[in-house]
Write a protein that holds these residues in place. Structure first.
Motif, PDB file in Angstrom:
ATOM      1  N   TYR A   1       0.840  -1.198   0.000  1.00  0.00           N
ATOM      2  CA  TYR A   1       0.000   0.000   0.000  1.00  0.00           C
ATOM      3  C   TYR A   1       0.873   1.245   0.000  1.00  0.00           C
ATOM      4  O   TYR A   1       1.805   1.373   0.788  1.00  0.00           O
ATOM      5  CB  TYR A   1      -0.909   0.007   1.228  1.00  0.00           C
ATOM      6  CG  TYR A   1      -1.649   1.313   1.424  1.00  0.00           C
ATOM      7  CD1 TYR A   1      -2.682   1.679   0.569  1.00  0.00           C
ATOM      8  CD2 TYR A   1      -1.298   2.172   2.446  1.00  0.00           C
ATOM      9  CE1 TYR A   1      -3.356   2.871   0.731  1.00  0.00           C
ATOM     10  CE2 TYR A   1      -1.970   3.375   2.629  1.00  0.00           C
ATOM     11  CZ  TYR A   1      -2.999   3.711   1.770  1.00  0.00           C
ATOM     12  OH  TYR A   1      -3.657   4.905   1.943  1.00  0.00           O
ATOM     13  N   ALA A   2       0.574   2.170  -0.913  1.00  0.00           N
ATOM     14  CA  ALA A   2       1.393   3.369  -1.072  1.00  0.00           C
ATOM     15  C   ALA A   2       0.513   4.534  -1.470  1.00  0.00           C
ATOM     16  O   ALA A   2      -0.572   4.361  -2.048  1.00  0.00           O
ATOM     17  CB  ALA A   2       2.479   3.148  -2.128  1.00  0.00           C
TER      18      ALA A   2
ATOM     19  N   HIS B   1       2.000   5.121   8.601  1.00  0.00           N
ATOM     20  CA  HIS B   1       2.425   5.021   7.212  1.00  0.00           C
ATOM     21  C   HIS B   1       3.064   6.333   6.792  1.00  0.00           C
ATOM     22  O   HIS B   1       2.569   7.412   7.126  1.00  0.00           O
ATOM     23  CB  HIS B   1       1.224   4.716   6.309  1.00  0.00           C
ATOM     24  CG  HIS B   1       1.577   4.548   4.872  1.00  0.00           C
ATOM     25  ND1 HIS B   1       1.540   5.588   3.964  1.00  0.00           N
ATOM     26  CD2 HIS B   1       2.007   3.474   4.175  1.00  0.00           C
ATOM     27  CE1 HIS B   1       1.910   5.145   2.782  1.00  0.00           C
ATOM     28  NE2 HIS B   1       2.201   3.873   2.870  1.00  0.00           N
ATOM     29  N   ALA B   2       4.186   6.242   6.081  1.00  0.00           N
ATOM     30  CA  ALA B   2       4.900   7.444   5.653  1.00  0.00           C
ATOM     31  C   ALA B   2       5.421   7.261   4.240  1.00  0.00           C
ATOM     32  O   ALA B   2       5.912   6.184   3.873  1.00  0.00           O
ATOM     33  CB  ALA B   2       6.055   7.751   6.598  1.00  0.00           C
ATOM     34  N   SER B   3       5.326   8.320   3.424  1.00  0.00           N
ATOM     35  CA  SER B   3       5.876   8.333   2.068  1.00  0.00           C
ATOM     36  C   SER B   3       7.150   9.163   2.067  1.00  0.00           C
ATOM     37  O   SER B   3       7.121  10.347   2.425  1.00  0.00           O
ATOM     38  CB  SER B   3       4.871   8.919   1.080  1.00  0.00           C
ATOM     39  OG  SER B   3       3.756   8.074   0.947  1.00  0.00           O
ATOM     40  N   LEU B   4       8.251   8.536   1.658  1.00  0.00           N
ATOM     41  CA  LEU B   4       9.531   9.221   1.629  1.00  0.00           C
ATOM     42  C   LEU B   4       9.836   9.722   0.225  1.00  0.00           C
ATOM     43  O   LEU B   4       9.032   9.566  -0.695  1.00  0.00           O
ATOM     44  CB  LEU B   4      10.629   8.279   2.125  1.00  0.00           C
ATOM     45  CG  LEU B   4      10.407   7.678   3.522  1.00  0.00           C
ATOM     46  CD1 LEU B   4      11.594   6.813   3.908  1.00  0.00           C
ATOM     47  CD2 LEU B   4      10.154   8.749   4.554  1.00  0.00           C
TER      48      LEU B   4
ATOM     49  N   ASN C   1      10.620   6.987  -4.359  1.00  0.00           N
ATOM     50  CA  ASN C   1       9.768   5.822  -4.581  1.00  0.00           C
ATOM     51  C   ASN C   1       9.591   4.911  -3.374  1.00  0.00           C
ATOM     52  O   ASN C   1       9.275   3.735  -3.541  1.00  0.00           O
ATOM     53  CB  ASN C   1      10.343   4.985  -5.736  1.00  0.00           C
ATOM     54  CG  ASN C   1      10.432   5.784  -7.017  1.00  0.00           C
ATOM     55  OD1 ASN C   1       9.522   6.527  -7.341  1.00  0.00           O
ATOM     56  ND2 ASN C   1      11.529   5.630  -7.737  1.00  0.00           N
ATOM     57  N   ILE C   2       9.735   5.412  -2.173  1.00  0.00           N
ATOM     58  CA  ILE C   2       9.689   4.555  -0.993  1.00  0.00           C
ATOM     59  C   ILE C   2       8.551   4.951  -0.063  1.00  0.00           C
ATOM     60  O   ILE C   2       8.379   6.121   0.272  1.00  0.00           O
ATOM     61  CB  ILE C   2      11.024   4.616  -0.221  1.00  0.00           C
ATOM     62  CG1 ILE C   2      12.171   4.100  -1.083  1.00  0.00           C
ATOM     63  CG2 ILE C   2      10.926   3.807   1.073  1.00  0.00           C
ATOM     64  CD1 ILE C   2      12.120   2.626  -1.391  1.00  0.00           C
ATOM     65  N   ASP C   3       7.767   3.951   0.367  1.00  0.00           N
ATOM     66  CA  ASP C   3       6.780   4.117   1.433  1.00  0.00           C
ATOM     67  C   ASP C   3       7.131   3.138   2.551  1.00  0.00           C
ATOM     68  O   ASP C   3       7.525   1.986   2.292  1.00  0.00           O
ATOM     69  CB  ASP C   3       5.374   3.826   0.934  1.00  0.00           C
ATOM     70  CG  ASP C   3       4.752   5.002   0.210  1.00  0.00           C
ATOM     71  OD1 ASP C   3       3.609   5.341   0.533  1.00  0.00           O
ATOM     72  OD2 ASP C   3       5.405   5.579  -0.684  1.00  0.00           O
TER      73      ASP C   3
ATOM     74  N   GLY D   1       6.760  -4.473  10.229  1.00  0.00           N
ATOM     75  CA  GLY D   1       7.210  -3.311   9.483  1.00  0.00           C
ATOM     76  C   GLY D   1       7.040  -3.563   7.997  1.00  0.00           C
ATOM     77  O   GLY D   1       7.213  -4.697   7.521  1.00  0.00           O
ATOM     78  N   ASP D   2       6.664  -2.530   7.239  1.00  0.00           N
ATOM     79  CA  ASP D   2       6.425  -2.650   5.804  1.00  0.00           C
ATOM     80  C   ASP D   2       7.340  -1.715   5.028  1.00  0.00           C
ATOM     81  O   ASP D   2       7.667  -0.615   5.498  1.00  0.00           O
ATOM     82  CB  ASP D   2       4.976  -2.285   5.452  1.00  0.00           C
ATOM     83  CG  ASP D   2       3.965  -3.115   6.199  1.00  0.00           C
ATOM     84  OD1 ASP D   2       4.255  -4.295   6.459  1.00  0.00           O
ATOM     85  OD2 ASP D   2       2.879  -2.580   6.510  1.00  0.00           O
ATOM     86  N   ILE D   3       7.705  -2.135   3.846  1.00  0.00           N
ATOM     87  CA  ILE D   3       8.406  -1.257   2.912  1.00  0.00           C
ATOM     88  C   ILE D   3       7.855  -1.510   1.520  1.00  0.00           C
ATOM     89  O   ILE D   3       7.657  -2.660   1.114  1.00  0.00           O
ATOM     90  CB  ILE D   3       9.937  -1.472   2.948  1.00  0.00           C
ATOM     91  CG1 ILE D   3      10.622  -0.468   2.014  1.00  0.00           C
ATOM     92  CG2 ILE D   3      10.319  -2.906   2.625  1.00  0.00           C
ATOM     93  CD1 ILE D   3      12.125  -0.413   2.183  1.00  0.00           C
TER      94      ILE D   3
END
Length: 309
Positions: free
Chosen positions: A38-39, A71-74, A77-79, A100-102
């Motif tokens: 999920y992003a 949840h955080a969007s960096l 292209n990384i969440d 933890g999710d990536i």
């Protein structure tokens, strides 16, 4: 019989395959629990939330679930995501998942994005049969309930997520490692283990006009040995402030859903499930509450050098 439904749940985990992951009606606001891919792609956007579900009210030993998620969007292209789920059944069984999710995003076109995600964490499982009464005499010689269980196992999950601003389609398996809580012995041939659950989710947002958005969605959940779970939902978002909707879970429940945006960043929600299965004779339905808070932290992006992302 004391703790009757608790014993049924415990026995099911040992003598058959069934759906074991917690059930959520408001899954669209709890998405990274079931899909690590999920992003959002909103750089610097952080969302925190909590959800509480009490299932089958008035049934002794029915499940209660508490969920915390972030949840955080960096940059680029990384969440990243973090989830904590505690599931209680009748005071006899407790399972806590910390994961933890990536997710890595790919830009397929100007508006279409695709992400692949991985989930890594642990599950702490506890079964305390000390207070379980299996017969009128208050004791039992059943070897399945002769000793308590306390186990820790590894979680590895995977998922894929295709999305635009209006549409999403996700496929995931939150845990690909079927963990065993009890092995077969000379006295019994039963196994207590968790099976792989597969999720297919999708939704779309129809912009009716500047004030109204119509949001249909569905969730399919599949696990070996249990019927397919089908959730079909639809809601209407009014002036980006108030949302009302309904949901149907095949042969299980009809739900009413409400959400209110106290501020653009702070949201609360509630869902009530009316049981339509045979359990309706005993249950007064299920209640589910959630709240989320989101904010922008652009300094978070700057903490990660370009060479890593």
């Amino acid at each position: 019989m004391k703790n009757f439904f608790s014993i049924i749940f415990i026995a099911n985990s040992f003598i058959c395959l069934a759906q074991q992951d917690p059930q959520f009606t408001q899954y669209t606001y709890n998405m990274n629990i079931i899909n690590p891919a999920y992003a959002t792609g909103d750089k610097g956007h952080v969302a925190l939330g909590a959800l509480y579900r009490t299932q089958w009210v008035n049934v002794e030993g029915a499940p209660q679930t508490i969920t915390l998620f972030g949840h955080a969007s960096l940059r680029k292209n990384i969440d990243l995501g973090l989830t904590i789920v505690n599931d209680q059944i009748g005071g006899d069984i407790s399972e806590t998942n910390i994961n933890g999710d990536i997710a890595y995003r790919f830009n397929l076109s100007r508006n279409l994005r695709f992400s692949l995600g991985a989930k890594l964490g642990v599950t702490q499982y506890n079964a305390d049969f000390t207070n379980s009464q299996l017969d009128s005499g208050g004791s039992s010689t059943d070897p399945l309930f002769s000793e308590n269980i306390n186990s820790t196992s590894l979680n590895i999950g995977a998922g894929a997520f295709l999305y635009t601003r209006k549409f999403y389609l996700g496929l995931s398996a939150p845990n690909l490692l079927p963990s065993k809580h009890r092995e077969s012995t000379i006295a019994t041939t039963a196994n207590g283990k968790e099976e792989i659950h597969m999720y297919l989710t999708s939704g779309y947002v129809f912009y009716l006009n500047d004030s109204y958005k119509f949001k249909p969605s569905f969730l399919l959940k599949s696990v070996t040995g249990a019927p397919l779970t089908v959730d079909i939902s639809a809601s209407l978002l009014i002036k980006n402030r108030f949302e009302v909707g309904t949901s149907y879970r095949l042969e299980d429940a009809i739900s009413a859903l409400f959400r209110y945006n106290i501020t653009p960043n702070f949201k609360i929600g509630y869902a009530y499930d009316y049981t339509i299965s045979d359990l309706n004779e005993f249950s007064q339905g299920s209640h589910e509450f959630f709240l989320t808070y989101s904010f922008e932290v652009h300094s978070l992006i700057d903490c990660f050098p370009n060479r890593f992302f």
